[in-house]
Design an enzyme around this catalytic site. Structure first.
Site, PDB file in Angstrom:
ATOM      1  CE  LYS A 176      -4.259  -1.913   1.052  1.00  0.00           C
ATOM      2  NZ  LYS A 176      -5.419  -2.232   1.799  1.00  0.00           N
ATOM      3  CE  LYS A 230      -6.464  -7.627  -1.548  1.00  0.00           C
ATOM      4  NZ  LYS A 230      -6.542  -7.293  -0.149  1.00  0.00           N
ATOM      5  CE  LYS A 286     -12.802  -2.801   0.721  1.00  0.00           C
ATOM      6  NZ  LYS A 286     -13.287  -3.809   1.604  1.00  0.00           N
TER       7      LYS A 286
HETATM    8  P1  TYM Z   1     -11.034  -6.120   3.664  1.00  0.00           P
HETATM    9  O1  TYM Z   1     -12.122  -5.139   3.912  1.00  0.00           O
HETATM   10  O2  TYM Z   1     -10.000  -5.784   2.654  1.00  0.00           O
HETATM   11  O3  TYM Z   1     -11.658  -7.514   3.232  1.00  0.00           O
HETATM   12  C1  TYM Z   1     -12.708  -8.141   3.967  1.00  0.00           C
HETATM   13  C2  TYM Z   1     -12.537  -9.644   3.941  1.00  0.00           C
HETATM   14  O4  TYM Z   1     -12.567 -10.116   2.609  1.00  0.00           O
HETATM   15  C3  TYM Z   1     -11.403 -10.898   2.321  1.00  0.00           C
HETATM   16  N1  TYM Z   1     -11.017 -10.633   0.934  1.00  0.00           N
HETATM   17  C4  TYM Z   1     -10.764 -11.579   0.019  1.00  0.00           C
HETATM   18  N2  TYM Z   1     -10.807 -12.917   0.069  1.00  0.00           N
HETATM   19  C5  TYM Z   1     -10.509 -13.597  -1.049  1.00  0.00           C
HETATM   20  N3  TYM Z   1     -10.158 -13.016  -2.216  1.00  0.00           N
HETATM   21  C6  TYM Z   1     -10.098 -11.665  -2.321  1.00  0.00           C
HETATM   22  N4  TYM Z   1      -9.760 -11.094  -3.468  1.00  0.00           N
HETATM   23  C7  TYM Z   1     -10.414 -10.880  -1.177  1.00  0.00           C
HETATM   24  N5  TYM Z   1     -10.453  -9.550  -0.925  1.00  0.00           N
HETATM   25  C8  TYM Z   1     -10.829  -9.414   0.365  1.00  0.00           C
HETATM   26  C9  TYM Z   1     -10.351 -10.407   3.295  1.00  0.00           C
HETATM   27  O5  TYM Z   1      -9.374 -11.378   3.540  1.00  0.00           O
HETATM   28  C10 TYM Z   1     -11.184 -10.094   4.524  1.00  0.00           C
HETATM   29  O6  TYM Z   1     -11.367 -11.259   5.296  1.00  0.00           O
HETATM   30  N6  TYM Z   1      -7.881  -5.572   7.496  1.00  0.00           N
HETATM   31  C11 TYM Z   1      -9.133  -6.182   7.094  1.00  0.00           C
HETATM   32  C12 TYM Z   1     -10.317  -5.792   7.959  1.00  0.00           C
HETATM   33  C13 TYM Z   1     -10.170  -6.050   9.412  1.00  0.00           C
HETATM   34  C14 TYM Z   1     -10.269  -7.302  10.065  1.00  0.00           C
HETATM   35  C15 TYM Z   1     -10.101  -7.023  11.447  1.00  0.00           C
HETATM   36  C16 TYM Z   1     -10.473  -8.614   9.620  1.00  0.00           C
HETATM   37  C17 TYM Z   1      -9.948  -5.111  10.363  1.00  0.00           C
HETATM   38  N7  TYM Z   1      -9.913  -5.688  11.587  1.00  0.00           N
HETATM   39  C18 TYM Z   1     -10.132  -8.050  12.410  1.00  0.00           C
HETATM   40  C19 TYM Z   1     -10.511  -9.625  10.583  1.00  0.00           C
HETATM   41  C20 TYM Z   1     -10.343  -9.345  11.943  1.00  0.00           C
HETATM   42  C21 TYM Z   1      -9.439  -5.755   5.675  1.00  0.00           C
HETATM   43  O7  TYM Z   1      -8.997  -4.749   5.215  1.00  0.00           O
HETATM   44  O8  TYM Z   1     -10.352  -6.532   5.034  1.00  0.00           O
END
Ligand code: TYM
Length: 327
Positions: free
Chosen positions: A112, A194, A197
């Site tokens: 990032k 990956k 969004k």
């Molecule tokens: P975020 O918002 O990017 O994504 C949410 C969840 O979706 C999964 N994910 C994917 N899985 C498979 N293929 C993909 N292309 C893909 N894109 C996203 C992510 O692995 C995630 O599970 N840092 C985290 C949010 C967070 C969090 C937490 C998660 C903050 N605190 C505590 C678990 C526990 C994030 O940015 O997810």
């Protein structure tokens, strides 16, 4: 006592098919066995500059998606991270038990900050510590996530173990719950990265709000290879990704999908995947639109969720302050 599940999703835009298949679809159905908390992590969203009206809209949209996808607010605790101040408080404390060397190894920070050189803020750097606080605050046992979040869960466990070593059994050490299929959905144009969004190439990414026509068009344009066999293999990232998506949305095994399309061309396969995805998303989209038409009710759901989350977080935060030695 039921075990505790915690997961979070960042309201930085419309959720993608990646987050749906890697995480969100697996959340529904866990509430009969576990106490589940799902948090719209708005504090995490401000590591990038975001217009206040857009952030507010994204937050509500995300909450509505969680409910539309089947998370019943009566059975799951759904809330905004910024409504429960214990997240930020514990995060500061855990910062003091996290080494700079550990944060330097975080691949998401490296990616990032390389993409966004004009705003490498310290929030982006300490992001995994806030994530650790999210999880540890609730004594979570299981954290359902996609593959990309594994490293963040590892550092969370390291921080918790370090803290427990000094102060006794303060935190439960959480386990990752990563689905066997769908944990890494890649981009349709760039199947080696990956699906994200925040990606600027919208043809790469299926958003949950995309119309059926848009979805089918994007799948028709998906990058594949020249070999024309529909087989899952590391050498065929585009086709393997499409097979994974098809398997997830139809609830079939990868081998069954390969057999179904044996001898068929890529054109027919891509169309079938697009149609299956569009068909899967249509009822969720309808429900999402209905939920977004009653903002007062959405906000009320979030307030009730925050009150419950706050109640659950308080004993851990008090204990942490106590063992550290705050008066
Ligand atoms: P975020 O918002 O990017 O994504 C949410 C969840 O979706 C999964 N994910 C994917 N899985 C498979 N293929 C993909 N292309 C893909 N894109 C996203 C992510 O692995 C995630 O599970 N840092 C985290 C949010 C967070 C969090 C937490 C998660 C903050 N605190 C505590 C678990 C526990 C994030 O940015 O997810």
């Amino acid at each position: 006592m039921k075990k505790i599940i915690f997961s979070g999703i960042k309201p930085t835009g419309i959720p993608t098919l990646g987050s749906l298949l890697g995480a969100l679809t697996h959340w529904e159905g866990l509430s009969s066995q576990y106490n589940c908390l799902y948090c719209v992590v708005d504090l995490h969203a401000i590591t990038i500059r975001i217009d206040p009206a857009v952030l507010r809209e994204n937050g509500r949209n995300m909450l509505a998606w969680l409910i539309a996808l089947g998370l019943d607010p009566e059975k799951n605790i759904l809330y905004y991270q910024s409504h429960v101040s214990a997240h930020a408080e514990l995060s500061w404390i855990l910062n003091c038990y996290t080494y700079v060397g550990e944060l330097n190894r975080m691949t998401q920070f490296k990616d990032k900050s390389a993409k966004n050189t004009e705003n490498i803020n310290s929030g982006l750097y300490t992001y995994p510590v806030l994530q650790a606080a999210d999880i540890l605050l609730f004594q979570s046992n299981l954290v359902p996530i996609g593959e990309d979040q594994r490293q963040h869960l590892e550092i969370c466990r390291d921080i918790a173990e370090r803290f427990n070593k000094i102060y006794g059994d303060v935190f439960t050490i959480p386990e990752a719950f990563v689905p066997p299929v769908g944990a890494r959905i890649t981009g349709l144009q760039n199947p080696s990265a990956k699906m994200s969004k925040s990606d600027e190439h919208s043809n790469d990414c299926i958003y949950l709000s995309d119309s059926s026509d848009e979805i089918i068009k994007k799948f028709k344009r998906a990058v594949t290879d020249s070999d024309n066999t529909i087989k899952f293999s590391e050498e065929k990232p585009g086709i393997s990704n499409l097979l994974t998506i098809y398997a997830c949305v139809t609830n079939k095994k990868i081998e069954e999908c390969e057999a179904e399309f044996e001898g068929k061309g890529y054109g027919a396969f891509k169309l079938a995947v697009g149609e299956a995805v569009a068909q899967t998303l249509a009822p969720f989209q309808k429900e999402h639109a209905r939920l977004m038409s009653d903002i007062a009710e959405l906000d009320a759901i979030a307030s009730r969720g925050a009150a419950k989350a706050n109640e659950m977080a308080t004993p851990t935060l008090i204990n942490v302050k106590n063992v550290i030695g705050f008066v």
